[in-house]
Write a protein that holds these residues in place. Sequence first.
Motif, PDB file in Angstrom:
ATOM      1  N   ASP A  52      -3.368  20.040  56.462  1.00  8.36           N
ATOM      2  CA  ASP A  52      -3.300  18.614  56.764  1.00  8.36           C
ATOM      3  C   ASP A  52      -4.018  18.325  58.073  1.00  8.36           C
ATOM      4  N   ILE A  53      -4.733  17.228  58.079  1.00 11.95           N
ATOM      5  CA  ILE A  53      -5.407  16.782  59.287  1.00 11.95           C
ATOM      6  C   ILE A  53      -4.683  15.542  59.788  1.00 11.95           C
ATOM      7  N   ASP A  54      -4.254  15.565  61.022  1.00  8.99           N
ATOM      8  CA  ASP A  54      -3.609  14.415  61.637  1.00  8.99           C
ATOM      9  C   ASP A  54      -4.714  13.486  62.145  1.00  8.99           C
ATOM     10  N   TRP A  55      -5.081  12.518  61.293  1.00  9.57           N
ATOM     11  CA  TRP A  55      -6.209  11.657  61.613  1.00  9.57           C
ATOM     12  C   TRP A  55      -5.939  10.769  62.819  1.00  9.57           C
ATOM     13  N   ALA A  56      -4.691  10.383  63.006  1.00  6.70           N
ATOM     14  CA  ALA A  56      -4.360   9.543  64.157  1.00  6.70           C
ATOM     15  C   ALA A  56      -4.580  10.316  65.462  1.00  6.70           C
ATOM     16  N   ALA A  57      -4.154  11.567  65.493  1.00  7.44           N
ATOM     17  CA  ALA A  57      -4.344  12.385  66.696  1.00  7.44           C
ATOM     18  C   ALA A  57      -5.832  12.663  66.915  1.00  7.44           C
ATOM     19  N   LEU A  58      -6.559  12.918  65.846  1.00  6.96           N
ATOM     20  CA  LEU A  58      -7.997  13.159  65.963  1.00  6.96           C
ATOM     21  C   LEU A  58      -8.708  11.920  66.501  1.00  6.96           C
ATOM     22  N   GLY A  59      -8.336  10.749  66.015  1.00  6.68           N
ATOM     23  CA  GLY A  59      -8.921   9.510  66.511  1.00  6.68           C
ATOM     24  C   GLY A  59      -8.577   9.253  67.964  1.00  6.68           C
TER      25      GLY A  59
END
Length: 72
Positions: free
Chosen positions: A2-9
Amino acid sequence: MDIDWAALGQVFGVSLVMTVGLVCVFTFGIVGTRTDHGTGDGGAGLLGRVGAYASFALCAAAVAYGIYIIAA
């Protein structure tokens, strides 16, 4: 995986803002070291030079903090 898109952004946004900010502060430092300000008096030139050195010190502190974060 899983990729935490919010954290990446969030990481991308903070990195972008800090990079642009650090480049601007360094640019202010370079401009402050110029000797031909056209004012003719030594006081304004001295104030610009002190501001330039403060800008360079802020850049050095940001780089040192980044190295500290990476090494920790």
